[in-house]
Design a protein around this motif. Structure first.
Motif, short mmCIF file in Angstrom:
data_model
loop_
_atom_site.label_atom_id
_atom_site.label_comp_id
_atom_site.label_asym_id
_atom_site.label_seq_id
_atom_site.Cartn_x
_atom_site.Cartn_y
_atom_site.Cartn_z
N ILE A 32 3.03 -1.07 15.32
CA ILE A 32 1.89 -0.64 14.52
C ILE A 32 0.89 -1.77 14.27
N ALA A 33 1.33 -3.03 14.42
CA ALA A 33 0.45 -4.17 14.16
C ALA A 33 -0.80 -4.16 15.04
N PRO A 34 -0.69 -3.93 16.36
CA PRO A 34 -1.91 -3.90 17.17
C PRO A 34 -2.90 -2.81 16.73
N ILE A 35 -2.37 -1.66 16.27
CA ILE A 35 -3.24 -0.59 15.80
C ILE A 35 -4.01 -1.04 14.56
N LEU A 36 -3.33 -1.72 13.65
CA LEU A 36 -3.97 -2.20 12.43
C LEU A 36 -5.00 -3.28 12.74
N VAL A 37 -4.71 -4.13 13.72
CA VAL A 37 -5.68 -5.15 14.11
C VAL A 37 -6.93 -4.51 14.71
N LEU A 38 -6.74 -3.44 15.50
CA LEU A 38 -7.89 -2.73 16.06
C LEU A 38 -8.72 -2.08 14.95
N LEU A 39 -8.04 -1.57 13.92
CA LEU A 39 -8.75 -0.90 12.83
C LEU A 39 -9.47 -1.88 11.91
N PHE A 40 -8.81 -3.00 11.59
CA PHE A 40 -9.34 -3.90 10.57
C PHE A 40 -9.86 -5.22 11.13
N GLY A 41 -9.72 -5.44 12.44
CA GLY A 41 -10.23 -6.66 13.03
C GLY A 41 -9.21 -7.79 12.98
N ASN A 42 -9.64 -8.97 13.47
CA ASN A 42 -8.75 -10.13 13.56
C ASN A 42 -8.76 -11.00 12.30
N GLY A 43 -9.45 -10.56 11.26
CA GLY A 43 -9.58 -11.38 10.07
C GLY A 43 -8.40 -11.28 9.12
N LEU A 44 -8.65 -11.70 7.90
CA LEU A 44 -7.61 -11.74 6.87
C LEU A 44 -7.08 -10.35 6.54
N LEU A 45 -7.97 -9.36 6.52
CA LEU A 45 -7.59 -8.02 6.04
C LEU A 45 -6.44 -7.43 6.85
N ALA A 46 -6.49 -7.56 8.17
CA ALA A 46 -5.43 -6.97 9.00
C ALA A 46 -4.08 -7.58 8.69
N LYS A 47 -4.02 -8.90 8.51
CA LYS A 47 -2.74 -9.55 8.21
C LYS A 47 -2.21 -9.13 6.85
N VAL A 48 -3.11 -9.00 5.88
CA VAL A 48 -2.69 -8.58 4.54
C VAL A 48 -2.16 -7.15 4.58
N VAL A 49 -2.82 -6.28 5.33
CA VAL A 49 -2.37 -4.88 5.44
C VAL A 49 -0.98 -4.82 6.08
N ILE A 50 -0.77 -5.60 7.14
CA ILE A 50 0.53 -5.60 7.80
C ILE A 50 1.61 -6.11 6.85
N ALA A 51 1.32 -7.20 6.13
CA ALA A 51 2.29 -7.74 5.17
C ALA A 51 2.56 -6.75 4.05
N ALA A 52 1.51 -6.06 3.58
CA ALA A 52 1.68 -5.07 2.52
C ALA A 52 2.50 -3.88 3.01
N LEU A 53 2.26 -3.47 4.24
CA LEU A 53 2.97 -2.30 4.78
C LEU A 53 4.47 -2.57 4.90
N ILE A 54 4.82 -3.78 5.31
CA ILE A 54 6.24 -4.09 5.50
C ILE A 54 6.95 -4.25 4.15
N CYS A 55 6.18 -4.50 3.08
CA CYS A 55 6.77 -4.61 1.73
C CYS A 55 6.88 -3.25 1.05
N PHE A 56 6.08 -2.29 1.49
CA PHE A 56 5.87 -1.06 0.73
C PHE A 56 7.13 -0.21 0.58
N PHE A 57 7.79 0.11 1.68
CA PHE A 57 8.84 1.13 1.63
C PHE A 57 10.06 0.70 0.82
N PRO A 58 10.61 -0.52 0.99
CA PRO A 58 11.78 -0.89 0.17
C PRO A 58 11.50 -0.82 -1.33
N THR A 59 10.30 -1.25 -1.73
CA THR A 59 9.95 -1.20 -3.14
C THR A 59 9.79 0.24 -3.61
N LEU A 60 9.19 1.08 -2.78
CA LEU A 60 9.03 2.49 -3.14
C LEU A 60 10.38 3.15 -3.38
#
Length: 273
Positions: free
Chosen positions: A127-155
């Protein structure tokens, strides 16, 4: 017991003293000896079998690289730290909010919980390449990927924690005319904190993985980008040093969450042994 009472300065000072006394009393000596033994075995194996440095550098070479390339490592450490912390905070805040919504609106849980499970089954590398395509190569894509991997265990843990309150406790609160807000703040939230911190400990390490994976997919700065660069240029000592720094970042975040847990959850008996 309110959260405010759990965060008083005396409690924080007591936690710090307990952590320091545990460290200096020898609790961590076996772990330190095990690490020292592994490093000695690694050093000896590399020297005895004359393993090429581009395959497996000796720990002494990695240590020298950590010193010599400290400026380079630090320049790449800071972006990964920022991405990890932002992903950790955003991913967990969203997970907590969604968990509270699920508990108070069961129809919403039935509708969207299977979707959350489905998203979690997708490998982060896919899913990481898809998020990079959506949000670009900047900070936002990395933050989204890090947030996504944290989301489910906490939920999952937060939902379980909020639902762990016994029906008898909830019935007693209603008999005493407690409002929904009071039941949530004084009963459900307090009961969910051990579950929440268990998830936060997992997220504190996986957020670093998410940030590094995002840097692998598209970045020219960060520990993930440095790992890729060192790999393709056969700079094995720098590669190992970067991996150690990445692990150190995860340990640092894990330790911070552990200390926060000890300061917040004062009623939980400390495990011994």
């Amino acid at each position: 017991m309110s959260i405010a009472s759990n965060l008083d300065p005396a409690a924080s000072s007591e936690t710090s003293r307990s952590f320091a006394s545990g460290f200096f009393s020898g609790r961590y000596v076996p772990s330190l000896l095990a690490v020292a033994g592994l490093l000695l075995a690694w050093e000896g194996g590399v020297r005895i079998f004359d393993v090429p440095a581009y395959i497996a550098p000796a720990p002494s070479d990695v240590g020298a690289t950590l010193s010599e390339e400290s400026a380079l490592l630090f320049r790449n450490f800071v972006p990964t730290l920022i991405e990890s912390v932002l992903g950790f905070l955003i991913g967990n805040l969203i997970a907590i909010t969604v968990a509270v919504t699920f508990v108070h609106h069961r129809s919403v849980e039935k509708a969207f919980y299977p979707l959350a499970v489905f998203i979690n089954t997708i490998p982060i590398l896919a899913i990481a390449p898809i998020l990079v395509l959506l949000f670009g190569n900047g900070l936002l894509a990395k933050v989204v990927i890090a947030a996504l991997i944290c989301f489910f265990p906490t939920l999952v843990n937060m939902v379980r924690g909020l639902q762990s309150v016994s029906p008898q406790t909830l019935e007693l609160a209603r008999i005493l005319s407690a409002s929904k807000w009071e039941i949530f703040w004084k009963i459900r939230l307090q009961a969910s904190l051990p579950y929440l911190f268990s998830a936060l400990k997992i997220a504190s390490t996986t957020c670093v993985i998410g940030a590094i994976v995002g840097e692998w997919v598209g970045a020219d700065v960060g520990l993930g980008a440095l790992i890729i660069d060192a790999t393709f240029n056969f700079r094995s000592a720098l590669l190992y040093a970067t991996v150690f720094v990445s692990s150190g970042l995860a340990v640092l975040l894990f330790t911070a969450v552990t200390l926060a847990e000890r300061m917040v959850i004062r009623w939980k008996p400390e495990q011994t042994g």
